[in-house]
Scaffold this motif. Structure first.
Motif, PDB file in Angstrom:
ATOM      1  N   GLU A  39       1.112  -1.438   0.220  1.00  0.00           N
ATOM      2  CA  GLU A  39      -0.163   0.213  -0.288  1.00  0.00           C
ATOM      3  C   GLU A  39       0.657   1.309   0.051  1.00  0.00           C
ATOM      4  OE1 GLU A  39      -3.485   2.037   2.539  1.00  0.00           O
ATOM      5  OE2 GLU A  39      -2.300   0.883   3.714  1.00  0.00           O
ATOM      6  N   VAL A  40       0.511   2.365  -0.842  1.00  0.00           N
ATOM      7  CA  VAL A  40       1.498   3.284  -0.608  1.00  0.00           C
ATOM      8  C   VAL A  40       0.522   4.451  -0.751  1.00  0.00           C
ATOM      9  CG1 VAL A  40       3.071   4.618  -2.298  1.00  0.00           C
ATOM     10  CG2 VAL A  40       3.298   1.938  -2.620  1.00  0.00           C
ATOM     11  N   ARG A  41       1.413   5.242   0.050  1.00  0.00           N
ATOM     12  CA  ARG A  41       0.316   7.344   0.370  1.00  0.00           C
ATOM     13  C   ARG A  41       1.605   7.514   0.139  1.00  0.00           C
ATOM     14  NH1 ARG A  41      -4.295   6.922   3.215  1.00  0.00           N
ATOM     15  NH2 ARG A  41      -4.973   5.080   4.011  1.00  0.00           N
ATOM     16  N   GLY A  42       0.594   8.802  -0.353  1.00  0.00           N
ATOM     17  CA  GLY A  42       2.448   9.713  -1.290  1.00  0.00           C
ATOM     18  C   GLY A  42       1.608  11.088  -1.068  1.00  0.00           C
ATOM     19  N   VAL A  43       2.328  12.607  -0.939  1.00  0.00           N
ATOM     20  CA  VAL A  43       2.157  13.649  -1.180  1.00  0.00           C
ATOM     21  C   VAL A  43       3.275  14.566  -1.141  1.00  0.00           C
ATOM     22  CG1 VAL A  43       2.077  14.323   1.231  1.00  0.00           C
ATOM     23  CG2 VAL A  43       0.702  15.300   0.213  1.00  0.00           C
ATOM     24  N   GLN A  44       2.726  15.520  -2.141  1.00  0.00           N
ATOM     25  CA  GLN A  44       4.221  16.505  -2.495  1.00  0.00           C
ATOM     26  C   GLN A  44       4.357  17.145  -1.573  1.00  0.00           C
ATOM     27  OE1 GLN A  44       3.644  18.450  -6.146  1.00  0.00           O
ATOM     28  NE2 GLN A  44       6.322  18.752  -6.480  1.00  0.00           N
ATOM     29  N   MET A  45       5.729  17.971  -1.719  1.00  0.00           N
ATOM     30  CA  MET A  45       5.909  18.471  -0.558  1.00  0.00           C
ATOM     31  C   MET A  45       7.035  19.802  -0.620  1.00  0.00           C
ATOM     32  SD  MET A  45       7.721  16.382   2.736  1.00  0.00           S
ATOM     33  CE  MET A  45       8.496  17.533   3.868  1.00  0.00           C
ATOM     34  N   VAL A  46       6.996  20.848   0.007  1.00  0.00           N
ATOM     35  CA  VAL A  46       8.734  21.068  -0.655  1.00  0.00           C
ATOM     36  C   VAL A  46       9.210  21.645   1.082  1.00  0.00           C
ATOM     37  CG1 VAL A  46       9.140  24.113  -1.006  1.00  0.00           C
ATOM     38  CG2 VAL A  46       6.947  23.168  -2.209  1.00  0.00           C
ATOM     39  N   HIS A  47      10.251  21.150   0.574  1.00  0.00           N
ATOM     40  CA  HIS A  47      11.266  21.436   1.839  1.00  0.00           C
ATOM     41  C   HIS A  47      12.662  21.931   1.458  1.00  0.00           C
ATOM     42  CE1 HIS A  47      13.272  20.007   5.943  1.00  0.00           C
ATOM     43  NE2 HIS A  47      14.491  19.814   5.021  1.00  0.00           N
ATOM     44  N   GLN A  48      13.264  22.979   1.955  1.00  0.00           N
ATOM     45  CA  GLN A  48      13.926  24.041   2.023  1.00  0.00           C
ATOM     46  C   GLN A  48      14.457  24.661   0.295  1.00  0.00           C
ATOM     47  OE1 GLN A  48      17.665  21.703   3.362  1.00  0.00           O
ATOM     48  NE2 GLN A  48      16.896  22.389   5.412  1.00  0.00           N
ATOM     49  N   GLY A  49      12.849  24.787  -0.157  1.00  0.00           N
ATOM     50  CA  GLY A  49      12.723  24.943  -1.405  1.00  0.00           C
ATOM     51  C   GLY A  49      13.176  24.555  -1.980  1.00  0.00           C
ATOM     52  N   HIS A  50      13.116  23.496  -1.785  1.00  0.00           N
ATOM     53  CA  HIS A  50      13.079  22.227  -2.962  1.00  0.00           C
ATOM     54  C   HIS A  50      11.447  21.246  -3.426  1.00  0.00           C
ATOM     55  CE1 HIS A  50      17.011  23.570  -4.245  1.00  0.00           C
ATOM     56  NE2 HIS A  50      17.730  23.412  -3.287  1.00  0.00           N
ATOM     57  N   PRO A  51      11.168  21.186  -3.848  1.00  0.00           N
ATOM     58  CA  PRO A  51      10.334  20.145  -4.278  1.00  0.00           C
ATOM     59  C   PRO A  51      10.024  18.578  -3.918  1.00  0.00           C
ATOM     60  CG  PRO A  51      10.218  20.670  -6.495  1.00  0.00           C
ATOM     61  CD  PRO A  51      11.337  21.227  -5.612  1.00  0.00           C
ATOM     62  N   HIS A  52      10.082  17.918  -2.918  1.00  0.00           N
ATOM     63  CA  HIS A  52       9.951  16.529  -2.208  1.00  0.00           C
ATOM     64  C   HIS A  52       8.931  15.731  -2.350  1.00  0.00           C
ATOM     65  CE1 HIS A  52      13.579  18.906  -0.740  1.00  0.00           C
ATOM     66  NE2 HIS A  52      14.422  16.804  -1.062  1.00  0.00           N
ATOM     67  N   VAL A  53       9.089  14.947  -2.600  1.00  0.00           N
ATOM     68  CA  VAL A  53       7.901  13.589  -2.438  1.00  0.00           C
ATOM     69  C   VAL A  53       7.526  12.781  -1.301  1.00  0.00           C
ATOM     70  CG1 VAL A  53       6.156  11.359  -3.231  1.00  0.00           C
ATOM     71  CG2 VAL A  53       7.695  13.187  -4.471  1.00  0.00           C
ATOM     72  N   LEU A  54       6.471  12.731  -0.005  1.00  0.00           N
ATOM     73  CA  LEU A  54       7.013  12.299   1.163  1.00  0.00           C
ATOM     74  C   LEU A  54       6.083  11.210   0.536  1.00  0.00           C
ATOM     75  CD1 LEU A  54       7.151  11.744   3.994  1.00  0.00           C
ATOM     76  CD2 LEU A  54       5.193  13.452   4.671  1.00  0.00           C
ATOM     77  N   ALA A  55       6.403   9.749   0.689  1.00  0.00           N
ATOM     78  CA  ALA A  55       5.707   8.379   0.602  1.00  0.00           C
ATOM     79  C   ALA A  55       5.738   7.357   1.949  1.00  0.00           C
ATOM     80  CB  ALA A  55       5.925   7.770  -0.399  1.00  0.00           C
ATOM     81  N   ILE A  56       4.819   6.785   2.102  1.00  0.00           N
ATOM     82  CA  ILE A  56       4.811   5.644   2.860  1.00  0.00           C
ATOM     83  C   ILE A  56       4.512   4.028   2.250  1.00  0.00           C
ATOM     84  CG2 ILE A  56       3.806   4.530   5.535  1.00  0.00           C
ATOM     85  CD1 ILE A  56       2.953   8.125   6.627  1.00  0.00           C
ATOM     86  N   VAL A  57       5.047   3.507   2.105  1.00  0.00           N
ATOM     87  CA  VAL A  57       5.017   2.334   2.087  1.00  0.00           C
ATOM     88  C   VAL A  57       4.637   1.116   3.088  1.00  0.00           C
ATOM     89  CG1 VAL A  57       6.315   0.737   0.343  1.00  0.00           C
ATOM     90  CG2 VAL A  57       6.163   3.038   0.007  1.00  0.00           C
ATOM     91  N   ARG A  58       3.551   0.138   2.560  1.00  0.00           N
ATOM     92  CA  ARG A  58       3.493  -1.200   3.606  1.00  0.00           C
ATOM     93  C   ARG A  58       3.132  -2.000   3.616  1.00  0.00           C
ATOM     94  NH1 ARG A  58      -1.503  -1.245   7.734  1.00  0.00           N
ATOM     95  NH2 ARG A  58      -3.060  -0.650   6.220  1.00  0.00           N
ATOM     96  N   ASP A  59       3.607  -2.755   3.518  1.00  0.00           N
ATOM     97  CA  ASP A  59       3.557  -3.995   3.388  1.00  0.00           C
ATOM     98  C   ASP A  59       1.479  -4.895   3.574  1.00  0.00           C
ATOM     99  OD1 ASP A  59       3.529  -7.148   2.328  1.00  0.00           O
ATOM    100  OD2 ASP A  59       5.380  -7.316   3.261  1.00  0.00           O
ATOM    101  N   ILE A  60       1.612  -5.203   2.702  1.00  0.00           N
ATOM    102  CA  ILE A  60       0.089  -5.850   3.353  1.00  0.00           C
ATOM    103  C   ILE A  60      -0.190  -7.096   2.710  1.00  0.00           C
ATOM    104  CG2 ILE A  60      -0.706  -3.751   3.495  1.00  0.00           C
ATOM    105  CD1 ILE A  60      -2.604  -4.339   0.351  1.00  0.00           C
ATOM    106  N   SER A  61       1.098  -7.700   2.771  1.00  0.00           N
ATOM    107  CA  SER A  61       0.829  -9.169   1.590  1.00  0.00           C
ATOM    108  C   SER A  61       0.358 -10.102   3.057  1.00  0.00           C
ATOM    109  CB  SER A  61       2.701 -10.037   1.657  1.00  0.00           C
ATOM    110  OG  SER A  61       2.916  -9.083   0.679  1.00  0.00           O
ATOM    111  N   ALA A  62       0.693 -10.233   4.058  1.00  0.00           N
ATOM    112  CA  ALA A  62       0.159 -10.933   4.982  1.00  0.00           C
ATOM    113  C   ALA A  62      -1.785 -11.004   4.449  1.00  0.00           C
ATOM    114  CB  ALA A  62       0.455 -11.027   6.483  1.00  0.00           C
ATOM    115  N   ARG A  63      -1.766  -9.036   4.680  1.00  0.00           N
ATOM    116  CA  ARG A  63      -3.969  -9.222   4.348  1.00  0.00           C
ATOM    117  C   ARG A  63      -4.066  -9.694   3.304  1.00  0.00           C
ATOM    118  NH1 ARG A  63      -5.022  -3.052   3.563  1.00  0.00           N
ATOM    119  NH2 ARG A  63      -5.262  -4.123   1.807  1.00  0.00           N
TER     120      ARG A  63
END
Length: 84
Positions: A39-63
């Motif tokens: 499962e992947v969740r993400g959002v674009q953000m700006v850090h110190q004036g530069h664009p970044h992507v903050l993403a959270i990846v979770r293993d859902i294989s067992a589910r």
């Protein structure tokens, strides 16, 4: 929403770089060749004036395996009930 393969995950990443937050499921392959449902969740953000992507990846294989087993057992139960 379930996407398959590396290209599907890349498509989710492209969605966030377009300024849209994203959330979805896809499959990824570990270095040892094992395929994982993630499962992947993400959002674009700006850090110190530069664009970044903050993403959270979770293993859902067992589910996913548990859901598949439950679906199979439900089908077997329905079949047994038909036989009665």
């Amino acid at each position: 929403m379930l996407h398959r393969g590396r290209e599907a995950c890349a498509q989710l990443a492209r969605q966030v770089t377009g300024g849209l937050p994203f959330h979805g499921e896809c499959q990824a392959t570990r270095r040892d060749g094992e395929v994982l449902d993630i499962e992947v969740r993400g959002v674009q953000m700006v850090h110190q004036g530069h664009p970044h992507v903050l993403a959270i990846v979770r293993d859902i294989s067992a589910r996913k395996r548990a859901e598949g087993q439950r679906t199979q057992l439900e089908a077997q139960l329905r079949q047994a009930q038909k036989m009665e």
